[in-house]
Design a protein around this motif. Sequence first.
Motif, PDB file in Angstrom:
ATOM      1  N   SER A   5       0.816  -1.209   0.000  1.00 32.41           N
ATOM      2  CA  SER A   5       0.000   0.000   0.000  1.00 32.41           C
ATOM      3  C   SER A   5       0.855   1.268   0.000  1.00 32.41           C
ATOM      4  N   ALA A   6       1.965   1.258   0.747  1.00 32.96           N
ATOM      5  CA  ALA A   6       2.835   2.437   0.780  1.00 32.96           C
ATOM      6  C   ALA A   6       3.468   2.678  -0.587  1.00 32.96           C
TER       7      ALA A   6
ATOM      8  N   HIS B 105       1.372   6.937  -6.710  1.00 26.85           N
ATOM      9  CA  HIS B 105       0.312   7.937  -6.874  1.00 26.85           C
ATOM     10  C   HIS B 105       0.842   9.348  -6.660  1.00 26.85           C
TER      11      HIS B 105
ATOM     12  N   GLY C 180      -9.505   1.685   1.742  1.00 29.14           N
ATOM     13  CA  GLY C 180      -9.395   3.050   2.247  1.00 29.14           C
ATOM     14  C   GLY C 180     -10.648   3.880   2.038  1.00 29.14           C
TER      15      GLY C 180
ATOM     16  N   ASP D 264      -5.735  -4.024  -4.817  1.00 26.60           N
ATOM     17  CA  ASP D 264      -4.644  -3.511  -3.993  1.00 26.60           C
ATOM     18  C   ASP D 264      -5.154  -2.469  -3.013  1.00 26.60           C
ATOM     19  N   GLU D 265      -4.384  -2.263  -1.966  1.00 27.36           N
ATOM     20  CA  GLU D 265      -4.677  -1.188  -1.024  1.00 27.36           C
ATOM     21  C   GLU D 265      -3.890   0.051  -1.448  1.00 27.36           C
ATOM     22  N   GLY D 266      -4.364   1.203  -1.001  1.00 28.82           N
ATOM     23  CA  GLY D 266      -3.731   2.447  -1.417  1.00 28.82           C
ATOM     24  C   GLY D 266      -4.529   3.122  -2.511  1.00 28.82           C
TER      25      GLY D 266
ATOM     26  N   VAL E 284       2.136   1.821  -3.462  1.00 27.33           N
ATOM     27  CA  VAL E 284       1.069   2.335  -4.319  1.00 27.33           C
ATOM     28  C   VAL E 284       0.898   3.836  -4.095  1.00 27.33           C
ATOM     29  N   ARG E 285       0.939   4.248  -2.833  1.00 25.51           N
ATOM     30  CA  ARG E 285       0.820   5.675  -2.536  1.00 25.51           C
ATOM     31  C   ARG E 285       1.997   6.456  -3.107  1.00 25.51           C
ATOM     32  N   LYS E 286       3.203   5.867  -3.023  1.00 24.18           N
ATOM     33  CA  LYS E 286       4.387   6.536  -3.557  1.00 24.18           C
ATOM     34  C   LYS E 286       4.229   6.764  -5.068  1.00 24.18           C
TER      35      LYS E 286
END
Length: 361
Positions: A109-110, A116, A311, A129-131, A112-114
């Motif tokens: 998830s981290a 994004h 989320g 996926d999460e994120g 994926v956020r990176k």
Amino acid sequence: MKAFIRDVAIAVVAVLTALAACGQEGGTGVHAGSGPRIGLLLPDAITSRWESKDRPLLEEKIKQLCRDCTVEHANANGDVAAQQRQVDSMITKGVDALVLVAVDASALSAAVRKAHDAGVPVISYDRLDEGPISGYVSFDGREVGRLQARALLQAMAHRAAGDQIVMINGDPTDPNTLLFEAGALSVLKGKVKIGKTYDTPMWRSDIANMNMSGAIADLGARNINGVYSANDALASGIISALRANKVSPLPPVTGQDADLGAVHRIVGGEQYMTVWKPTSAEASAGAAMAVAAARGENLHRIATGTVRTRGGNVVPAVLLTPVSVTAGTIKDTLVKGGVYTVQQICVPRLRTACHRAGLTG
């Protein structure tokens, strides 16, 4: 069965319509490699479909839509840390979109956020996926579980009170595992006793084999009337354990993915069923989303619905319809669908069984 095939056909037509639209907008005629770059990150090579089916189909469909696109591919081989590094590498390379099948959705998830935050839209493929993902393409996971459970009960049609099954689920870090299990339990509860339940890290057939052997030792072979297996790789290990423990006749065993080895086992009477998830339709939708995302286009015109992530975000999604396959329906599903030929299925040792299943000519 006709309804399932009809639903798949409708989904494929919808995806092909989206593909055509993307192709019309993207026909720039620029030489290959000078346009958008799309990253493709796969989770492992244990499940054969990722490298043998999904990867070549995704690459082919992306190229059909976007002649000047470049696809950057990497496989994590089941290593979460490796996949996190691969996401970082794709960001550094400047990909315009990322198609991700996460080894562990929570752990990624981290990453994926990176992506994004770096302006790289992430298309979640097959596993949610999460994120902050931008789009999702998969099959209806709960329906997969329901199909497996219904088939298992059908195979146990003459079950008696107290009949019990062993439930061997997939990788607990795979979000689909929970969907398959929930769908199956919605059908099985109150119908049979679930004697043992196991999870299977990394979908490894050797772990399924070990767990099945443990279930036989604990419950006794005669007290196992069916086995819920989340996919075909697990079914292979389960059936090997049943054979090694001289269980005869074999209880019905479910599966998923329509692997050729599983089809052989179904024709030969070792495995009762599998679930076919037409990979071409999934890859078409995944490619359409990836190309649109790489070009900064709206994904809702490709999506057939939406999903809510853990989320709470609602994202455009394509959810396709899975199909149950037993010995009697192989010809009208996998053969008619162009997945395998009769010659591929009916190897010499299965010729008699193929004749019984109507797989001739």
